[in-house]
Every structure is written in structure tokens, then in C-alpha cells.
Motif scaffolding. Sequence first.
Motif, PDB file in Angstrom:
ATOM      1  N   MET A  31       0.816  -1.209   0.000  1.00  0.00           N
ATOM      2  CA  MET A  31       0.000   0.000   0.000  1.00  0.00           C
ATOM      3  C   MET A  31       0.855   1.266   0.000  1.00  0.00           C
ATOM      4  SD  MET A  31      -3.301  -0.857   2.413  1.00  0.00           S
ATOM      5  CE  MET A  31      -2.365  -1.523   3.777  1.00  0.00           C
ATOM      6  N   SER A  32       2.015   1.182   0.667  1.00  0.00           N
ATOM      7  CA  SER A  32       2.873   2.366   0.727  1.00  0.00           C
ATOM      8  C   SER A  32       3.371   2.763  -0.655  1.00  0.00           C
ATOM      9  CB  SER A  32       4.065   2.113   1.658  1.00  0.00           C
ATOM     10  OG  SER A  32       4.892   1.080   1.152  1.00  0.00           O
ATOM     11  N   PHE A  33       3.430   1.799  -1.592  1.00  0.00           N
ATOM     12  CA  PHE A  33       3.901   2.107  -2.938  1.00  0.00           C
ATOM     13  C   PHE A  33       2.973   3.080  -3.657  1.00  0.00           C
ATOM     14  CE2 PHE A  33       6.406  -2.127  -3.491  1.00  0.00           C
ATOM     15  CZ  PHE A  33       7.330  -1.672  -2.562  1.00  0.00           C
ATOM     16  N   ILE A  34       1.703   3.099  -3.261  1.00  0.00           N
ATOM     17  CA  ILE A  34       0.766   4.040  -3.879  1.00  0.00           C
ATOM     18  C   ILE A  34       0.383   5.154  -2.902  1.00  0.00           C
ATOM     19  CG2 ILE A  34      -0.160   2.384  -5.539  1.00  0.00           C
ATOM     20  CD1 ILE A  34      -2.541   1.951  -3.690  1.00  0.00           C
ATOM     21  N   GLY A  35       1.172   5.291  -1.843  1.00  0.00           N
ATOM     22  CA  GLY A  35       0.984   6.403  -0.917  1.00  0.00           C
ATOM     23  C   GLY A  35      -0.099   6.204   0.122  1.00  0.00           C
ATOM     24  N   LEU A  36      -0.489   4.950   0.381  1.00  0.00           N
ATOM     25  CA  LEU A  36      -1.502   4.670   1.402  1.00  0.00           C
ATOM     26  C   LEU A  36      -0.820   4.155   2.668  1.00  0.00           C
ATOM     27  CD1 LEU A  36      -4.311   2.925  -0.703  1.00  0.00           C
ATOM     28  CD2 LEU A  36      -4.218   5.297   0.078  1.00  0.00           C
ATOM     29  N   LEU A  92       7.323   1.763 -14.598  1.00  0.00           N
ATOM     30  CA  LEU A  92       8.169   1.810 -13.412  1.00  0.00           C
ATOM     31  C   LEU A  92       7.474   1.122 -12.239  1.00  0.00           C
ATOM     32  CD1 LEU A  92      10.954   3.035 -12.670  1.00  0.00           C
ATOM     33  CD2 LEU A  92       9.719   5.017 -11.776  1.00  0.00           C
ATOM     34  N   LEU A  93       8.200   0.240 -11.566  1.00  0.00           N
ATOM     35  CA  LEU A  93       7.631  -0.506 -10.447  1.00  0.00           C
ATOM     36  C   LEU A  93       7.305   0.422  -9.276  1.00  0.00           C
ATOM     37  CD1 LEU A  93       9.962  -3.650 -10.499  1.00  0.00           C
ATOM     38  CD2 LEU A  93       7.628  -3.457 -11.391  1.00  0.00           C
ATOM     39  N   GLY A  94       6.364  -0.022  -8.443  1.00  0.00           N
ATOM     40  CA  GLY A  94       5.874   0.801  -7.341  1.00  0.00           C
ATOM     41  C   GLY A  94       6.954   1.248  -6.380  1.00  0.00           C
ATOM     42  N   LEU A  95       7.926   0.382  -6.110  1.00  0.00           N
ATOM     43  CA  LEU A  95       9.018   0.742  -5.207  1.00  0.00           C
ATOM     44  C   LEU A  95       9.751   1.980  -5.696  1.00  0.00           C
ATOM     45  CD1 LEU A  95      10.931   0.027  -2.807  1.00  0.00           C
ATOM     46  CD2 LEU A  95      12.261  -1.323  -4.449  1.00  0.00           C
ATOM     47  N   HIS A  96      10.006   2.033  -6.992  1.00  0.00           N
ATOM     48  CA  HIS A  96      10.768   3.147  -7.557  1.00  0.00           C
ATOM     49  C   HIS A  96       9.896   4.393  -7.733  1.00  0.00           C
ATOM     50  CE1 HIS A  96      13.949   0.252  -8.076  1.00  0.00           C
ATOM     51  NE2 HIS A  96      13.105  -0.543  -8.706  1.00  0.00           N
ATOM     52  N   GLN A  97       8.608   4.198  -7.952  1.00  0.00           N
ATOM     53  CA  GLN A  97       7.704   5.343  -7.974  1.00  0.00           C
ATOM     54  C   GLN A  97       7.640   5.990  -6.589  1.00  0.00           C
ATOM     55  OE1 GLN A  97       3.869   4.718  -9.773  1.00  0.00           O
ATOM     56  NE2 GLN A  97       4.687   3.369 -11.350  1.00  0.00           N
ATOM     57  N   THR A  98       7.681   5.150  -5.559  1.00  0.00           N
ATOM     58  CA  THR A  98       7.698   5.671  -4.190  1.00  0.00           C
ATOM     59  C   THR A  98       8.955   6.497  -3.946  1.00  0.00           C
ATOM     60  OG1 THR A  98       6.452   3.749  -3.415  1.00  0.00           O
ATOM     61  CG2 THR A  98       7.628   5.017  -1.752  1.00  0.00           C
ATOM     62  N   LYS A  99      10.070   6.003  -4.449  1.00  0.00           N
ATOM     63  CA  LYS A  99      11.331   6.732  -4.287  1.00  0.00           C
ATOM     64  C   LYS A  99      11.256   8.107  -4.939  1.00  0.00           C
ATOM     65  CE  LYS A  99      16.304   6.274  -5.018  1.00  0.00           C
ATOM     66  NZ  LYS A  99      17.394   5.423  -5.544  1.00  0.00           N
ATOM     67  N   LEU A 100      10.721   8.177  -6.140  1.00  0.00           N
ATOM     68  CA  LEU A 100      10.587   9.464  -6.827  1.00  0.00           C
ATOM     69  C   LEU A 100       9.701  10.415  -6.028  1.00  0.00           C
ATOM     70  CD1 LEU A 100      10.121   8.345 -10.556  1.00  0.00           C
ATOM     71  CD2 LEU A 100      12.203   9.127  -9.425  1.00  0.00           C
ATOM     72  N   ARG A 101       8.599   9.886  -5.531  1.00  0.00           N
ATOM     73  CA  ARG A 101       7.662  10.709  -4.764  1.00  0.00           C
ATOM     74  C   ARG A 101       8.326  11.272  -3.505  1.00  0.00           C
ATOM     75  NH1 ARG A 101       4.022   6.960  -4.090  1.00  0.00           N
ATOM     76  NH2 ARG A 101       4.441   6.486  -1.903  1.00  0.00           N
ATOM     77  N   GLN A 102       9.110  10.444  -2.838  1.00  0.00           N
ATOM     78  CA  GLN A 102       9.739  10.879  -1.594  1.00  0.00           C
ATOM     79  C   GLN A 102      10.903  11.841  -1.841  1.00  0.00           C
ATOM     80  OE1 GLN A 102      10.612   7.513   0.921  1.00  0.00           O
ATOM     81  NE2 GLN A 102       8.487   6.843   0.973  1.00  0.00           N
ATOM     82  N   LEU A 103      11.614  11.662  -2.935  1.00  0.00           N
ATOM     83  CA  LEU A 103      12.661  12.632  -3.278  1.00  0.00           C
ATOM     84  C   LEU A 103      12.057  14.013  -3.505  1.00  0.00           C
ATOM     85  CD1 LEU A 103      14.925  10.524  -5.671  1.00  0.00           C
ATOM     86  CD2 LEU A 103      15.636  11.545  -3.498  1.00  0.00           C
ATOM     87  N   GLU A 104      10.924  14.049  -4.173  1.00  0.00           N
ATOM     88  CA  GLU A 104      10.250  15.331  -4.399  1.00  0.00           C
ATOM     89  C   GLU A 104       9.783  15.939  -3.081  1.00  0.00           C
ATOM     90  OE1 GLU A 104       7.241  14.384  -7.244  1.00  0.00           O
ATOM     91  OE2 GLU A 104       8.632  14.463  -8.958  1.00  0.00           O
ATOM     92  N   LYS A 105       9.338  15.095  -2.149  1.00  0.00           N
ATOM     93  CA  LYS A 105       8.920  15.602  -0.843  1.00  0.00           C
ATOM     94  C   LYS A 105      10.098  16.201  -0.072  1.00  0.00           C
ATOM     95  CE  LYS A 105       4.731  12.920   0.078  1.00  0.00           C
ATOM     96  NZ  LYS A 105       3.897  14.110   0.339  1.00  0.00           N
ATOM     97  N   LYS A 106      11.297  15.704  -0.348  1.00  0.00           N
ATOM     98  CA  LYS A 106      12.492  16.241   0.304  1.00  0.00           C
ATOM     99  C   LYS A 106      13.037  17.475  -0.406  1.00  0.00           C
ATOM    100  CE  LYS A 106      15.545  13.958   2.444  1.00  0.00           C
ATOM    101  NZ  LYS A 106      16.681  13.100   2.856  1.00  0.00           N
TER     102      LYS A 106
END
Length: 245
Positions: A1-6, A198-212
Motif C-alpha cells: 500500500m505504501s507504494f501508492i501512498g496509502l 516503473l515498479l511501485g518501489l521506484h515510484q515511491t522513491k521518486l515521490r519521496q525525493l520530491e517531498k524532500k
Amino acid sequence: MSFIGLYPEKLISHIFQPTTLASFDSLRKNSRLDFRRELFQLNESVRLECPDYNGCFLPDNFLKSISKNHEIFGRLPDVKSPFNSISQRNTMFFEVVQNLNKLFKNKNKYLIDFLLPHFQTADIEIRLDVEGEAVPCDLWRSSPTKTVENPITDCYLTDLLLHLANGNSFQRIAVVLFGPNCYCRIYDPEKGGLSYHLLGLHQTKLRQLEKKGFKVVKIPFFELPGGPDQLNYLQQKIFKSQSKH
């Protein structure tokens, strides 16, 4: 779920309860199922993406109890030789770093580091000033540091004062390389070829880099050209990203 931000707060708090963590530890010792990497990744993801969460987290000494050889700790890619690794991503890393050295004339204007340590893969950080010029790493700090390699000279201090006068407002760029294993490949009958997702793990990484606060420059393996075209490609990708900010 964390991969899609839940992030269900009750479930997360239950996972990080001492009794639940003890069950994970028992499972690791009895069946060799080790979830410490996943727990660390979830813990840091919650810290980044759920600022209002007030439930349990991993204990502060969690990482201290783990061997430095554990997979939870990433390994910097070998940028001295592409032949020391069978990983295509590491080979890409080697080529990109060689071209960054040409682009920046071997000046120290990029940093290879774990921008998100809980993902165990290193990326490249570059900082651009308000004029879109790459800033030497030594000027990323607010005060100069004298070293043998970088003595404090009049030129160095002049550059520092110019950056401080501009408010030290550097644009943080994260150059992220994606090898073949980062994608799900699906045959597209309309295009008559493969499409890459792109797999969910790497999409999560992109999202979190932007948050930083990073502006992310994505370098997929199927887009990165070889030979002399790669230098121009990197220049366009890195400096074009700043103009869009």
C-alpha cells in the motif's frame, strides 16, 4: 500500500508495537525470514509522507543492532570500472559519472550518495544556482571549510560570497538511474513492441525525493544513449530540469 501512498495509521502503529517487532525478530531467528529491510523502509517512508502520524516507530537503536554487511545498508556503485559488476545499472552509473566529469571539467560539482538511505541505492545530487550554473560541493555549506584539496583562496571566498548574496537558493537536483530491473515490461500490440512501467518501489522513491525538495531527473536505461550523444543528453536533462522549476 505504501507504494501508492496509502499508510493506514492503525496498521502501521500495530506493526511497530514492541510485541509485533518481537514476533518479527523471533521469525527471523527461527525461520530466517528477515523483514528488517522492509521495516526500516516503512519506518522512514512514514516519517517522510505522514507528518501527522503520532503512532509507534522503530526504536532509535534499530540500525545499531544490525551488521554493517546486512542488505539494509546500501553499497555505493563502483565508478572506477564498469567491469567489476554485472549490474546494468552500475554500468550506466559508470558511464554517466564519466560524462559528468567531462561536463563539469572534472570539478567537484556532483555528489554520489544515498539521498534516501532506506532505498539502499545511491543517486547523484547536483545543485544549481539561480543562474542555472552547477555549484561546487564545497559551496553547498553556508561556511567555508579549509582542506588540503580545497584551500580557502580569494577566488573561493569570492564565489562563496556571491552565492550567499543570492540567498544560497540552490535548486537540488537528484539524478536517478533506472536499470531494466526497475520496470515491468508489457508487450504493446498497438506499438508492436514493449512498453515500460516503473515498479511501485521506484515510484515511491521518486515521490519521496520530491517531498524532500529535489527536482528529479529520471534516466531510464532504454532512453540513455551511448557514445558521444550521452554527454549532450545529460546536459539537456539536467539543465532543462532547472528551467522548469
